[in-house]
Design a protein around this motif. Structure first.
Motif, PDB file in Angstrom:
ATOM      1  N   ILE A  52       0.842  -1.198   0.000  1.00  0.00           N
ATOM      2  CA  ILE A  52       0.000   0.000   0.000  1.00  0.00           C
ATOM      3  C   ILE A  52       0.876   1.246   0.000  1.00  0.00           C
ATOM      4  O   ILE A  52       0.611   2.208  -0.728  1.00  0.00           O
ATOM      5  N   SER A  53       1.931   1.241   0.782  1.00  0.00           N
ATOM      6  CA  SER A  53       2.857   2.382   0.823  1.00  0.00           C
ATOM      7  C   SER A  53       3.458   2.647  -0.553  1.00  0.00           C
ATOM      8  O   SER A  53       3.544   3.797  -0.989  1.00  0.00           O
ATOM      9  N   GLU A  54       3.876   1.596  -1.221  1.00  0.00           N
ATOM     10  CA  GLU A  54       4.447   1.742  -2.565  1.00  0.00           C
ATOM     11  C   GLU A  54       3.418   2.325  -3.527  1.00  0.00           C
ATOM     12  O   GLU A  54       3.735   3.218  -4.323  1.00  0.00           O
ATOM     13  N   ALA A  55       2.187   1.845  -3.431  1.00  0.00           N
ATOM     14  CA  ALA A  55       1.129   2.344  -4.315  1.00  0.00           C
ATOM     15  C   ALA A  55       0.842   3.818  -4.051  1.00  0.00           C
ATOM     16  O   ALA A  55       0.640   4.592  -4.991  1.00  0.00           O
ATOM     17  N   VAL A  56       0.847   4.212  -2.793  1.00  0.00           N
ATOM     18  CA  VAL A  56       0.569   5.616  -2.454  1.00  0.00           C
ATOM     19  C   VAL A  56       1.718   6.507  -2.895  1.00  0.00           C
ATOM     20  O   VAL A  56       1.488   7.617  -3.391  1.00  0.00           O
ATOM     21  N   LYS A  57       2.937   6.057  -2.753  1.00  0.00           N
ATOM     22  CA  LYS A  57       4.076   6.862  -3.215  1.00  0.00           C
ATOM     23  C   LYS A  57       4.003   7.086  -4.720  1.00  0.00           C
ATOM     24  O   LYS A  57       4.280   8.180  -5.208  1.00  0.00           O
ATOM     25  N   GLU A  58       3.596   6.072  -5.455  1.00  0.00           N
ATOM     26  CA  GLU A  58       3.392   6.230  -6.896  1.00  0.00           C
ATOM     27  C   GLU A  58       2.224   7.179  -7.165  1.00  0.00           C
ATOM     28  O   GLU A  58       2.265   7.995  -8.086  1.00  0.00           O
ATOM     29  N   TYR A  59       1.198   7.071  -6.347  1.00  0.00           N
ATOM     30  CA  TYR A  59       0.029   7.942  -6.476  1.00  0.00           C
ATOM     31  C   TYR A  59       0.413   9.403  -6.272  1.00  0.00           C
ATOM     32  O   TYR A  59      -0.101  10.287  -6.961  1.00  0.00           O
ATOM     33  N   PHE A  60       1.320   9.679  -5.346  1.00  0.00           N
ATOM     34  CA  PHE A  60       1.774  11.058  -5.136  1.00  0.00           C
ATOM     35  C   PHE A  60       2.387  11.634  -6.415  1.00  0.00           C
ATOM     36  O   PHE A  60       2.286  12.821  -6.678  1.00  0.00           O
ATOM     37  N   ASP A  61       3.014  10.782  -7.212  1.00  0.00           N
ATOM     38  CA  ASP A  61       3.610  11.244  -8.473  1.00  0.00           C
ATOM     39  C   ASP A  61       2.594  11.313  -9.609  1.00  0.00           C
ATOM     40  O   ASP A  61       2.623  12.233 -10.414  1.00  0.00           O
ATOM     41  N   SER A  62       1.698  10.328  -9.667  1.00  0.00           N
ATOM     42  CA  SER A  62       0.814  10.212 -10.828  1.00  0.00           C
ATOM     43  C   SER A  62      -0.605  10.747 -10.614  1.00  0.00           C
ATOM     44  O   SER A  62      -1.286  11.072 -11.583  1.00  0.00           O
ATOM     45  N   ALA A  63      -1.057  10.761  -9.367  1.00  0.00           N
ATOM     46  CA  ALA A  63      -2.440  11.124  -9.017  1.00  0.00           C
ATOM     47  C   ALA A  63      -3.452  10.185  -9.677  1.00  0.00           C
ATOM     48  O   ALA A  63      -4.599  10.559  -9.915  1.00  0.00           O
ATOM     49  N   ASP A  64      -3.041   8.956  -9.954  1.00  0.00           N
ATOM     50  CA  ASP A  64      -3.901   7.964 -10.597  1.00  0.00           C
ATOM     51  C   ASP A  64      -4.540   7.073  -9.533  1.00  0.00           C
ATOM     52  O   ASP A  64      -3.990   6.040  -9.145  1.00  0.00           O
ATOM     53  N   ALA A  65      -5.722   7.480  -9.065  1.00  0.00           N
ATOM     54  CA  ALA A  65      -6.427   6.722  -8.025  1.00  0.00           C
ATOM     55  C   ALA A  65      -6.815   5.337  -8.510  1.00  0.00           C
ATOM     56  O   ALA A  65      -6.841   4.384  -7.731  1.00  0.00           O
ATOM     57  N   ASP A  66      -7.106   5.203  -9.795  1.00  0.00           N
ATOM     58  CA  ASP A  66      -7.487   3.894 -10.333  1.00  0.00           C
ATOM     59  C   ASP A  66      -6.380   2.864 -10.139  1.00  0.00           C
ATOM     60  O   ASP A  66      -6.656   1.687  -9.914  1.00  0.00           O
ATOM     61  N   GLU A  67      -5.144   3.297 -10.219  1.00  0.00           N
ATOM     62  CA  GLU A  67      -4.029   2.372 -10.017  1.00  0.00           C
ATOM     63  C   GLU A  67      -3.984   1.889  -8.567  1.00  0.00           C
ATOM     64  O   GLU A  67      -3.709   0.717  -8.303  1.00  0.00           O
ATOM     65  N   VAL A  68      -4.258   2.753  -7.627  1.00  0.00           N
ATOM     66  CA  VAL A  68      -4.299   2.352  -6.217  1.00  0.00           C
ATOM     67  C   VAL A  68      -5.441   1.362  -6.012  1.00  0.00           C
ATOM     68  O   VAL A  68      -5.275   0.338  -5.338  1.00  0.00           O
ATOM     69  N   ILE A  69      -6.585   1.637  -6.599  1.00  0.00           N
ATOM     70  CA  ILE A  69      -7.736   0.738  -6.486  1.00  0.00           C
ATOM     71  C   ILE A  69      -7.402  -0.630  -7.077  1.00  0.00           C
ATOM     72  O   ILE A  69      -7.716  -1.667  -6.479  1.00  0.00           O
ATOM     73  N   ARG A  70      -6.730  -0.659  -8.212  1.00  0.00           N
ATOM     74  CA  ARG A  70      -6.315  -1.932  -8.821  1.00  0.00           C
ATOM     75  C   ARG A  70      -5.370  -2.695  -7.900  1.00  0.00           C
ATOM     76  O   ARG A  70      -5.484  -3.912  -7.738  1.00  0.00           O
TER      77      ARG A  70
END
Length: 108
Positions: free
Chosen positions: A11-29
């Protein structure tokens, strides 16, 4: 199935990527792929905790992410329990993030 520790790491890795991309769908996936529904309340605590020592941009992104995560993949009860877990851990969070209590009450 993942351990809680491994789940939090993913989850931490996904959120760190989210901070760069703002792609919520990727976190949901990512959450769906992990298939660890029993750990869903920990997502709320983890993602908010990760934003506490960041800037206003990241806090706003986490606010948006929480909106995107509800009601799927996070149900009402999981979100409520996640906030309870977060609030119960504020004293521990303040060790690493001195303004944690203020940040949670002001921003979330």
């Amino acid at each position: 199935m993942l351990t809680l520790s491994a789940f939090k790491t993913r989850i931490s890795e996904a959120v760190k990527e989210y901070f760069d991309s703002a792609d919520a769908d990727e976190v949901i996936r990512t959450i769906a792929e992990l298939k660890c529904k029993e750990f869903h309340p920990e997502i709320v605590k983890k993602i908010i905790s990760l934003s506490l020592d960041k800037g206003s941009r990241e806090r706003e992104l986490i606010s948006r992410l929480l909106t995107c995560l509800h009601p799927y993949p996070l149900e009402d009860e999981e979100v409520i329990k996640g906030f309870d877990i977060l609030l119960d851990s504020l004293d521990d969070l303040e060790i690493d993030i001195p303004d944690a209590k203020v940040s949670v009450t002001v921003h979330f």
